[in-house]
Design a protein around this motif. Structure first.
Motif, mmCIF file in Angstrom:
data_model
loop_
_atom_site.group_PDB
_atom_site.id
_atom_site.type_symbol
_atom_site.label_atom_id
_atom_site.label_comp_id
_atom_site.label_asym_id
_atom_site.label_seq_id
_atom_site.Cartn_x
_atom_site.Cartn_y
_atom_site.Cartn_z
ATOM 1 N N ARG A 66 0.782 -1.220 -0.002
ATOM 2 C CA ARG A 66 -0.018 0.068 -0.005
ATOM 3 C C ARG A 66 0.766 1.444 -0.015
ATOM 4 N NH1 ARG A 66 -3.594 -3.216 -1.240
ATOM 5 N NH2 ARG A 66 -5.430 -3.534 -0.108
ATOM 6 N N SER A 83 -7.260 3.639 -0.560
ATOM 7 C CA SER A 83 -7.600 2.780 0.647
ATOM 8 C C SER A 83 -7.220 3.385 2.041
ATOM 9 C CB SER A 83 -6.991 1.404 0.436
ATOM 10 O OG SER A 83 -5.704 1.393 0.926
ATOM 11 N N THR A 90 -5.288 2.610 4.429
ATOM 12 C CA THR A 90 -3.767 2.730 4.567
ATOM 13 C C THR A 90 -3.008 3.378 3.698
ATOM 14 O OG1 THR A 90 -3.117 0.673 3.867
ATOM 15 C CG2 THR A 90 -3.950 0.578 5.970
ATOM 16 N N LYS A 127 -3.232 9.181 14.516
ATOM 17 C CA LYS A 127 -3.920 7.854 14.831
ATOM 18 C C LYS A 127 -3.624 7.038 15.889
ATOM 19 C CE LYS A 127 -7.252 6.227 13.085
ATOM 20 N NZ LYS A 127 -8.682 6.516 13.455
ATOM 21 N N PHE A 157 -1.929 -2.301 15.064
ATOM 22 C CA PHE A 157 -1.912 -2.218 13.742
ATOM 23 C C PHE A 157 -1.373 -0.759 13.256
ATOM 24 C CE2 PHE A 157 -4.478 -0.406 10.130
ATOM 25 C CZ PHE A 157 -4.132 -1.308 8.995
HETATM 26 N N1 LIG Z 1 -5.942 -4.768 9.857
HETATM 27 C C1 LIG Z 1 -6.615 -3.754 9.479
HETATM 28 C C2 LIG Z 1 -7.229 -2.619 10.383
HETATM 29 N N2 LIG Z 1 -7.450 -2.548 11.467
HETATM 30 C C3 LIG Z 1 -8.078 -1.474 11.570
HETATM 31 N N3 LIG Z 1 -8.215 -0.592 10.601
HETATM 32 C C4 LIG Z 1 -8.816 0.630 10.311
HETATM 33 O O1 LIG Z 1 -8.340 1.501 11.225
HETATM 34 C C5 LIG Z 1 -9.430 2.226 11.754
HETATM 35 C C6 LIG Z 1 -9.551 2.404 13.133
HETATM 36 O O2 LIG Z 1 -9.894 3.738 13.485
HETATM 37 P P1 LIG Z 1 -11.065 4.060 14.401
HETATM 38 O O3 LIG Z 1 -10.893 2.943 15.459
HETATM 39 O O4 LIG Z 1 -10.654 5.529 14.867
HETATM 40 O O5 LIG Z 1 -12.449 3.937 13.718
HETATM 41 P P2 LIG Z 1 -13.060 4.835 12.686
HETATM 42 O O6 LIG Z 1 -14.159 5.567 13.798
HETATM 43 O O7 LIG Z 1 -13.711 4.080 11.662
HETATM 44 O O8 LIG Z 1 -12.052 5.880 12.258
HETATM 45 P P3 LIG Z 1 -11.642 6.480 10.974
HETATM 46 O O9 LIG Z 1 -11.493 5.609 10.123
HETATM 47 O O10 LIG Z 1 -12.715 7.512 10.770
HETATM 48 O O11 LIG Z 1 -10.403 7.396 11.078
HETATM 49 C C7 LIG Z 1 -10.768 1.777 10.768
HETATM 50 O O12 LIG Z 1 -10.891 2.772 9.915
HETATM 51 C C8 LIG Z 1 -10.406 0.491 10.407
HETATM 52 O O13 LIG Z 1 -11.080 -0.052 9.385
HETATM 53 C C9 LIG Z 1 -7.685 -1.549 9.459
HETATM 54 N N4 LIG Z 1 -7.531 -1.427 8.285
HETATM 55 C C10 LIG Z 1 -6.870 -2.296 7.495
HETATM 56 N N5 LIG Z 1 -6.221 -3.158 8.090
HETATM 57 C C11 LIG Z 1 -5.510 -4.337 7.314
HETATM 58 O O14 LIG Z 1 -4.534 -3.682 6.475
HETATM 59 C C12 LIG Z 1 -4.964 -3.963 5.094
HETATM 60 C C13 LIG Z 1 -4.752 -2.896 4.181
HETATM 61 O O15 LIG Z 1 -6.156 -2.058 4.348
HETATM 62 P P4 LIG Z 1 -6.458 -1.032 3.238
HETATM 63 O O16 LIG Z 1 -5.657 0.053 3.054
HETATM 64 O O17 LIG Z 1 -7.872 -0.598 3.837
HETATM 65 O O18 LIG Z 1 -6.644 -1.856 1.836
HETATM 66 C C14 LIG Z 1 -6.209 -4.818 5.260
HETATM 67 O O19 LIG Z 1 -6.260 -5.949 4.083
HETATM 68 C C15 LIG Z 1 -6.167 -5.363 6.715
HETATM 69 O O20 LIG Z 1 -5.465 -6.505 6.572
#
Ligand SMILES: N=c1c2ncn([C@@H]3O[C@H](COP(=O)(O)OP(=O)(O)OP(=O)(O)O)[C@@H](O)[C@H]3O)c2ncn1[C@@H]1O[C@H](COP(=O)(O)O)[C@@H](O)[C@H]1O
Length: 97
Positions: free
Chosen positions: A16, A23, A25, A43, A70
């Motif tokens: 990413r 996305s 991340t 964050k 994370f």
């Molecule tokens: N393990 C995680 C993971 N844990 C938590 N999060 C995100 O981290 C954020 C946590 O923020 P908060 O607790 O503040 O929740 P929120 O109220 O939704 O916050 P905001 O999103 O508004 O900032 C949420 O948006 C979750 O979706 C994650 N996002 C992604 N992953 C991993 O990362 C990979 C890449 O992610 P993408 O970039 O989304 O493809 C994925 O395949 C997953 O394996």
């Protein structure tokens, strides 16, 4: 496999970073109006506070701890630190039992 999940997620985060898409991340790591570092550090601050509250209330501790781990991973990826370096750092600290 379950025992490789941390390394797998780490590799996705490196992808990413290196080949950004639209996305969660990629957008956090992107240097735009704010640097990726500042966005990730914000964050981490929020997630640390959420974990403290969760622990004190005995509610969602696991979920909040994983959120903090994370986002800490995300910072390390942003900083160019390799997954193996994390393992090496833990190994260095290991005391004989
Ligand atoms: N393990 C995680 C993971 N844990 C938590 N999060 C995100 O981290 C954020 C946590 O923020 P908060 O607790 O503040 O929740 P929120 O109220 O939704 O916050 P905001 O999103 O508004 O900032 C949420 O948006 C979750 O979706 C994650 N996002 C992604 N992953 C991993 O990362 C990979 C890449 O992610 P993408 O970039 O989304 O493809 C994925 O395949 C997953 O394996």
């Amino acid at each position: 496999m379950k025992n490789n999940i941390l390394e797998e997620v780490y590799k996705v985060l490196e992808t990413r970073r290196d080949r950004p898409i639209d996305s969660y991340t990629s957008n956090l790591m992107k240097d735009d109006k704010k640097t990726g570092e500042d966005k990730i550090l914000e964050k981490i601050g929020e997630e640390a506070a959420e974990l403290i509250i969760a622990s004190k209330n005995d509610e969602n501790v696991l979920e909040e701890a994983v959120d903090l781990l994370f986002h800490t991973f995300l910072l390390l990826v942003y900083k160019g630190i390799k997954f193996d370096e994390i393992l090496d750092e833990f190994s260095k600290r290991r005391k004989p039992q």
